[in-house]
Scaffold this motif. Structure first.
Motif, PDB file in Angstrom:
ATOM      1  N   SER A 181       0.976   5.763  -0.728  1.00 27.91           N
ATOM      2  CA  SER A 181       0.188   6.992  -0.793  1.00 27.91           C
ATOM      3  C   SER A 181       0.013   7.426  -2.240  1.00 27.91           C
ATOM      4  O   SER A 181       0.690   6.915  -3.145  1.00 27.91           O
ATOM      5  CB  SER A 181       0.906   8.100  -0.018  1.00 27.91           C
ATOM      6  N   GLN A 201      -6.899   7.490  -9.402  1.00 25.99           N
ATOM      7  CA  GLN A 201      -5.552   7.631  -8.844  1.00 25.99           C
ATOM      8  C   GLN A 201      -4.509   7.962  -9.923  1.00 25.99           C
ATOM      9  O   GLN A 201      -3.552   8.681  -9.659  1.00 25.99           O
ATOM     10  CB  GLN A 201      -5.150   6.370  -8.076  1.00 25.99           C
ATOM     11  N   GLN A 260       0.857  -1.181   0.000  1.00 23.24           N
ATOM     12  CA  GLN A 260       0.000   0.000   0.000  1.00 23.24           C
ATOM     13  C   GLN A 260       0.897   1.237   0.000  1.00 23.24           C
ATOM     14  O   GLN A 260       1.845   1.313   0.784  1.00 23.24           O
ATOM     15  CB  GLN A 260      -0.928   0.020   1.211  1.00 23.24           C
ATOM     16  N   CYS A 317      -1.549  -2.792  -3.519  1.00 23.00           N
ATOM     17  CA  CYS A 317      -2.848  -3.072  -2.928  1.00 23.00           C
ATOM     18  C   CYS A 317      -3.538  -1.743  -2.694  1.00 23.00           C
ATOM     19  O   CYS A 317      -2.995  -0.876  -2.004  1.00 23.00           O
ATOM     20  CB  CYS A 317      -2.655  -3.827  -1.611  1.00 23.00           C
ATOM     21  N   LEU A 318      -4.692  -1.542  -3.296  1.00 13.78           N
ATOM     22  CA  LEU A 318      -5.419  -0.288  -3.119  1.00 13.78           C
ATOM     23  C   LEU A 318      -6.024  -0.182  -1.722  1.00 13.78           C
ATOM     24  O   LEU A 318      -6.224   0.918  -1.219  1.00 13.78           O
ATOM     25  CB  LEU A 318      -6.516  -0.157  -4.170  1.00 13.78           C
ATOM     26  N   SER A 319      -6.333  -1.317  -1.107  1.00 11.73           N
ATOM     27  CA  SER A 319      -6.944  -1.333   0.211  1.00 11.73           C
ATOM     28  C   SER A 319      -6.913  -2.767   0.720  1.00 11.73           C
ATOM     29  O   SER A 319      -6.855  -3.710  -0.069  1.00 11.73           O
ATOM     30  CB  SER A 319      -8.398  -0.854   0.114  1.00 11.73           C
ATOM     31  N   GLU A 320      -6.979  -2.917   2.026  1.00 14.29           N
ATOM     32  CA  GLU A 320      -7.104  -4.264   2.576  1.00 14.29           C
ATOM     33  C   GLU A 320      -8.500  -4.816   2.353  1.00 14.29           C
ATOM     34  O   GLU A 320      -8.729  -6.011   2.454  1.00 14.29           O
ATOM     35  CB  GLU A 320      -6.755  -4.266   4.063  1.00 14.29           C
ATOM     36  N   MET A 321      -9.433  -3.935   2.028  1.00 15.66           N
ATOM     37  CA  MET A 321     -10.792  -4.374   1.714  1.00 15.66           C
ATOM     38  C   MET A 321     -10.822  -4.957   0.301  1.00 15.66           C
ATOM     39  O   MET A 321     -10.009  -4.606  -0.529  1.00 15.66           O
ATOM     40  CB  MET A 321     -11.754  -3.195   1.784  1.00 15.66           C
ATOM     41  N   THR A 322     -11.768  -5.819   0.046  1.00 18.95           N
ATOM     42  CA  THR A 322     -11.946  -6.392  -1.276  1.00 18.95           C
ATOM     43  C   THR A 322     -13.012  -5.585  -2.009  1.00 18.95           C
ATOM     44  O   THR A 322     -14.068  -5.300  -1.452  1.00 18.95           O
ATOM     45  CB  THR A 322     -12.378  -7.867  -1.171  1.00 18.95           C
TER      46      THR A 322
END
Length: 149
Positions: free
Chosen positions: A75, A134, A73, A116-121
């Motif tokens: 910034s 982005q 991840q 990884c854009l986020s730990e969420m899927t």
């Protein structure tokens, strides 16, 4: 700068319109390559089949960025440095977004960087829109445009 986004699955509806909006705003040459979901019977076979499709679309000599939950991840500012470095080297960038079962190990191994854009899927369609935003944000950071503020 040439950018390709290779993804399993197609955008549709409002998300497609939002993606088109960002593509128009991005000053770099951007191409999206949408691949068919595999219809193989098992997750392993699906990942292998999709890996073959993805591998056939990767630009020769490009900097390969794989979006995956095991990735790093960073910034938005860090993301913009990826573009700055590749522009200095005169390289194109290929982003890869996998399908529902993720990416086969052979594709993960080809990556220059895993993000990884986020730990969420998220669904692949939403990931593509977030990625386009982005990319636009990275461009505005490099251009010292106030959008990022």
């Amino acid at each position: 700068m040439k950018i390709q986004i290779i993804s399993v699955g197609k955008l549709s509806g409002e998300l497609s319109q939002i993606a088109d909006k960002y593509k128009k705003m991005i000053g770099w040459q951007i191409r999206t390559t949408e691949l068919q979901h595999s219809k193989k019977p098992s997750p392993a076979e699906i990942k292998e089949d999709e890996a073959k499709q993805i591998g056939a679309k990767i630009t020769n000599g490009s900097y390969i960025v794989v979006l995956d939950l095991v990735g790093k991840q960073i910034s938005s500012e860090g993301f913009s440095t990826v573009f700055a470095k590749q522009m200095m080297l005169g390289k194109s960038i290929d982003f890869i977004i996998g399908g529902a079962f993720g990416l086969d190990e052979i594709i993960l191994k080809t990556a220059n960087i895993k993000l990884c854009l986020s730990e969420m899927t998220f669904p692949h369609q939403l990931v593509k829109v977030i990625l386009l935003e982005q990319i636009y944000r990275a461009q505005t950071i490099l251009d010292n445009h106030p959008y990022h503020k």
